[in-house]
Write a protein that holds these residues in place. Structure first.
Motif, PDB file in Angstrom:
ATOM      1  N   MET A  17     -39.367  -4.538  26.549  1.00 43.11           N
ATOM      2  CA  MET A  17     -38.904  -3.513  27.435  1.00 43.11           C
ATOM      3  C   MET A  17     -39.025  -2.174  26.728  1.00 43.11           C
ATOM      4  O   MET A  17     -38.841  -2.076  25.527  1.00 43.11           O
ATOM      5  N   GLN A  18     -39.301  -1.141  27.511  1.00 44.79           N
ATOM      6  CA  GLN A  18     -39.340   0.194  26.960  1.00 44.79           C
ATOM      7  C   GLN A  18     -38.325   1.059  27.696  1.00 44.79           C
ATOM      8  O   GLN A  18     -38.319   1.121  28.920  1.00 44.79           O
ATOM      9  N   TYR A  19     -37.418   1.684  26.940  1.00 51.22           N
ATOM     10  CA  TYR A  19     -36.466   2.635  27.514  1.00 51.22           C
ATOM     11  C   TYR A  19     -36.203   3.738  26.504  1.00 51.22           C
ATOM     12  O   TYR A  19     -36.215   3.508  25.297  1.00 51.22           O
ATOM     13  N   ASN A  20     -36.033   4.944  27.011  1.00 48.28           N
ATOM     14  CA  ASN A  20     -35.817   6.119  26.164  1.00 48.28           C
ATOM     15  C   ASN A  20     -36.858   6.225  25.053  1.00 48.28           C
ATOM     16  O   ASN A  20     -36.544   6.610  23.938  1.00 48.28           O
ATOM     17  N   GLY A  21     -38.088   5.843  25.354  1.00 47.14           N
ATOM     18  CA  GLY A  21     -39.170   5.935  24.378  1.00 47.14           C
ATOM     19  C   GLY A  21     -39.155   4.873  23.305  1.00 47.14           C
ATOM     20  O   GLY A  21     -39.930   4.925  22.367  1.00 47.14           O
ATOM     21  N   LYS A  22     -38.249   3.896  23.426  1.00 45.99           N
ATOM     22  CA  LYS A  22     -38.152   2.835  22.417  1.00 45.99           C
ATOM     23  C   LYS A  22     -38.632   1.512  23.012  1.00 45.99           C
ATOM     24  O   LYS A  22     -38.414   1.230  24.174  1.00 45.99           O
ATOM     25  N   GLU A  23     -39.232   0.719  22.168  1.00 45.86           N
ATOM     26  CA  GLU A  23     -39.655  -0.626  22.548  1.00 45.86           C
ATOM     27  C   GLU A  23     -38.649  -1.605  21.973  1.00 45.86           C
ATOM     28  O   GLU A  23     -38.309  -1.542  20.791  1.00 45.86           O
ATOM     29  N   THR A  24     -38.132  -2.512  22.789  1.00 44.15           N
ATOM     30  CA  THR A  24     -37.147  -3.474  22.309  1.00 44.15           C
ATOM     31  C   THR A  24     -37.199  -4.749  23.137  1.00 44.15           C
ATOM     32  O   THR A  24     -37.686  -4.748  24.261  1.00 44.15           O
ATOM     33  N   ASP A  25     -36.711  -5.818  22.559  1.00 45.09           N
ATOM     34  CA  ASP A  25     -36.581  -7.082  23.277  1.00 45.09           C
ATOM     35  C   ASP A  25     -35.125  -7.221  23.697  1.00 45.09           C
ATOM     36  O   ASP A  25     -34.217  -7.018  22.902  1.00 45.09           O
ATOM     37  N   ILE A  26     -34.917  -7.572  24.956  1.00 47.89           N
ATOM     38  CA  ILE A  26     -33.571  -7.759  25.471  1.00 47.89           C
ATOM     39  C   ILE A  26     -33.533  -9.003  26.352  1.00 47.89           C
ATOM     40  O   ILE A  26     -34.470  -9.268  27.091  1.00 47.89           O
ATOM     41  N   THR A  27     -32.480  -9.756  26.213  1.00 44.25           N
ATOM     42  CA  THR A  27     -32.256 -10.912  27.077  1.00 44.25           C
ATOM     43  C   THR A  27     -31.315 -10.461  28.185  1.00 44.25           C
ATOM     44  O   THR A  27     -30.139 -10.192  27.929  1.00 44.25           O
ATOM     45  N   PRO A  28     -31.798 -10.319  29.422  1.00 45.02           N
ATOM     46  CA  PRO A  28     -30.947  -9.825  30.508  1.00 45.02           C
ATOM     47  C   PRO A  28     -29.864 -10.839  30.887  1.00 45.02           C
ATOM     48  O   PRO A  28     -30.106 -12.041  30.915  1.00 45.02           O
ATOM     49  N   LEU A  29     -28.662 -10.325  31.157  1.00 42.81           N
ATOM     50  CA  LEU A  29     -27.529 -11.179  31.506  1.00 42.81           C
ATOM     51  C   LEU A  29     -26.876 -10.806  32.830  1.00 42.81           C
ATOM     52  O   LEU A  29     -26.429 -11.672  33.568  1.00 42.81           O
ATOM     53  N   SER A  30     -26.801  -9.519  33.122  1.00 43.69           N
ATOM     54  CA  SER A  30     -26.095  -9.100  34.328  1.00 43.69           C
ATOM     55  C   SER A  30     -26.486  -7.672  34.684  1.00 43.69           C
ATOM     56  O   SER A  30     -26.996  -6.928  33.848  1.00 43.69           O
ATOM     57  N   LEU A  31     -26.218  -7.304  35.930  1.00 42.93           N
ATOM     58  CA  LEU A  31     -26.351  -5.922  36.366  1.00 42.93           C
ATOM     59  C   LEU A  31     -24.957  -5.398  36.669  1.00 42.93           C
ATOM     60  O   LEU A  31     -24.158  -6.084  37.306  1.00 42.93           O
ATOM     61  N   LYS A  59     -25.950 -20.536  25.839  1.00 39.65           N
ATOM     62  CA  LYS A  59     -25.040 -20.113  24.783  1.00 39.65           C
ATOM     63  C   LYS A  59     -24.858 -18.591  24.801  1.00 39.65           C
ATOM     64  O   LYS A  59     -23.740 -18.077  24.645  1.00 39.65           O
ATOM     65  N   ILE A  60     -25.951 -17.874  25.000  1.00 41.17           N
ATOM     66  CA  ILE A  60     -25.880 -16.410  25.083  1.00 41.17           C
ATOM     67  C   ILE A  60     -25.048 -15.999  26.299  1.00 41.17           C
ATOM     68  O   ILE A  60     -24.210 -15.105  26.219  1.00 41.17           O
ATOM     69  N   LYS A  61     -25.264 -16.654  27.408  1.00 38.45           N
ATOM     70  CA  LYS A  61     -24.502 -16.357  28.632  1.00 38.45           C
ATOM     71  C   LYS A  61     -23.005 -16.627  28.419  1.00 38.45           C
ATOM     72  O   LYS A  61     -22.159 -15.865  28.891  1.00 38.45           O
ATOM     73  N   GLN A  62     -22.676 -17.668  27.678  1.00 36.16           N
ATOM     74  CA  GLN A  62     -21.278 -17.994  27.389  1.00 36.16           C
ATOM     75  C   GLN A  62     -20.645 -16.907  26.504  1.00 36.16           C
ATOM     76  O   GLN A  62     -19.500 -16.514  26.737  1.00 36.16           O
ATOM     77  N   ARG A  63     -21.381 -16.412  25.528  1.00 35.20           N
ATOM     78  CA  ARG A  63     -20.880 -15.328  24.677  1.00 35.20           C
ATOM     79  C   ARG A  63     -20.606 -14.077  25.512  1.00 35.20           C
ATOM     80  O   ARG A  63     -19.605 -13.386  25.311  1.00 35.20           O
ATOM     81  N   PHE A  64     -21.491 -13.803  26.463  1.00 36.62           N
ATOM     82  CA  PHE A  64     -21.299 -12.655  27.349  1.00 36.62           C
ATOM     83  C   PHE A  64     -20.053 -12.842  28.213  1.00 36.62           C
ATOM     84  O   PHE A  64     -19.270 -11.908  28.404  1.00 36.62           O
ATOM     85  N   ALA A  65     -19.845 -14.036  28.723  1.00 37.63           N
ATOM     86  CA  ALA A  65     -18.678 -14.315  29.565  1.00 37.63           C
ATOM     87  C   ALA A  65     -17.378 -14.018  28.820  1.00 37.63           C
ATOM     88  O   ALA A  65     -16.424 -13.495  29.409  1.00 37.63           O
ATOM     89  N   LEU A  66     -17.331 -14.319  27.537  1.00 34.37           N
ATOM     90  CA  LEU A  66     -16.139 -14.027  26.740  1.00 34.37           C
ATOM     91  C   LEU A  66     -15.973 -12.524  26.512  1.00 34.37           C
ATOM     92  O   LEU A  66     -14.874 -11.988  26.616  1.00 34.37           O
ATOM     93  N   LYS A  67     -17.060 -11.831  26.201  1.00 28.89           N
ATOM     94  CA  LYS A  67     -17.012 -10.396  25.915  1.00 28.89           C
ATOM     95  C   LYS A  67     -16.681  -9.558  27.149  1.00 28.89           C
ATOM     96  O   LYS A  67     -15.979  -8.562  27.052  1.00 28.89           O
ATOM     97  N   LYS A  68     -17.199  -9.955  28.314  1.00 31.25           N
ATOM     98  CA  LYS A  68     -16.997  -9.107  29.493  1.00 31.25           C
ATOM     99  C   LYS A  68     -15.535  -9.053  29.922  1.00 31.25           C
ATOM    100  O   LYS A  68     -15.127  -8.120  30.603  1.00 31.25           O
ATOM    101  N   ASN A  69     -14.729 -10.002  29.484  1.00 31.17           N
ATOM    102  CA  ASN A  69     -13.306  -9.992  29.810  1.00 31.17           C
ATOM    103  C   ASN A  69     -12.512  -9.014  28.954  1.00 31.17           C
ATOM    104  O   ASN A  69     -11.302  -8.897  29.115  1.00 31.17           O
ATOM    105  N   VAL A  96     -27.112  -5.279  31.573  1.00 35.30           N
ATOM    106  CA  VAL A  96     -26.362  -5.774  30.422  1.00 35.30           C
ATOM    107  C   VAL A  96     -27.156  -6.920  29.827  1.00 35.30           C
ATOM    108  O   VAL A  96     -27.612  -7.815  30.548  1.00 35.30           O
ATOM    109  N   GLY A  97     -27.337  -6.897  28.522  1.00 30.95           N
ATOM    110  CA  GLY A  97     -28.089  -7.964  27.882  1.00 30.95           C
ATOM    111  C   GLY A  97     -27.902  -7.959  26.379  1.00 30.95           C
ATOM    112  O   GLY A  97     -27.217  -7.103  25.821  1.00 30.95           O
ATOM    113  N   TYR A  98     -28.512  -8.928  25.731  1.00 30.31           N
ATOM    114  CA  TYR A  98     -28.468  -9.023  24.279  1.00 30.31           C
ATOM    115  C   TYR A  98     -29.755  -8.472  23.707  1.00 30.31           C
ATOM    116  O   TYR A  98     -30.850  -8.912  24.055  1.00 30.31           O
ATOM    117  N   LEU A  99     -29.615  -7.490  22.816  1.00 31.98           N
ATOM    118  CA  LEU A  99     -30.759  -6.971  22.072  1.00 31.98           C
ATOM    119  C   LEU A  99     -31.045  -7.929  20.928  1.00 31.98           C
ATOM    120  O   LEU A  99     -30.138  -8.253  20.157  1.00 31.98           O
TER     121      LEU A  99
END
Length: 175
Positions: free
Chosen positions: A1-15, A57-67, A27-30
């Motif tokens: 993905m490219q945003y703000n002129g940067k190239e990065t890998d992100i695992t999408p989790l939610s909008l 597993k990544i989705k489960q980590r997000f579920a804990l953090k979003k609370n 929202v995702g994991y870089l």
């Protein structure tokens, strides 16, 4: 993905969509390590990557953090506890109790007596809750938190607000 002129890998989790600004966030994991949110209007290009075997597993980590996030702000800070006493008269101001219950998200509130309600929450970023708390400014009796930096900043903001209408001496503000 490219945003703000940067190239990065992100695992999408939610909008996320901000109810305050209308902005939309991905929202995702870089690099599968850091949970973050990126404004959609800053994303310039998206490309598909290989499949992720540990997505549950990544989705489960997000579920804990979003609370523990009031908005799309995710950081690695320890949880901060916030306890706010509000003056809300029983009977004539019950609409405020309804509003608090509707808008408190992952926090909790309860009536202590006929004039006092307590609101409590644990968050990783207390600054995110400021706009919500400001809507109760005239009703805040006391604030308790383990984040003294945030508390000092919040109280200083209120002092500055008061000085827009009164001199510090008129308002009884002493430093």
């Amino acid at each position: 993905m490219q945003y703000n002129g940067k190239e990065t890998d992100i695992t999408p989790l939610s909008l996320y969509v901000s109810t305050e600004t209308g902005r939309q966030y991905l929202v995702g994991y870089l690099h599968k390590k850091l949970l973050t949110s990126i404004r959609l209007d800053n994303i310039k290009e998206v490309r598909m990557m290989d499949s992720i075997t540990n997505y549950p597993k990544i989705k489960q980590r997000f579920a804990l953090k979003k609370n523990t996030s009031w908005n799309g702000s995710f950081n690695r800070q320890p949880l901060k506890h916030l306890r706010v006493l509000l003056r809300v008269q029983e009977g004539t101001e019950d609409y405020l109790i309804t509003r608090l219950a509707r808008e408190q998200r992952m926090g909790s509130s309860k009536r202590l007596d006929s004039m006092t309600v307590v609101f409590e929450i644990e968050l990783i970023d207390l600054y995110a809750i400021n706009p919500f708390l400001r809507t109760f400014i005239g009703r805040i009796v006391s604030i308790e938190t383990n984040d003294n930096t945030w508390k000092a900043h919040f109280i200083n903001d209120m002092k500055e607000l008061i000085t827009l209408y009164h001199t510090p001496e008129e308002a009884g503000i002493h430093d």
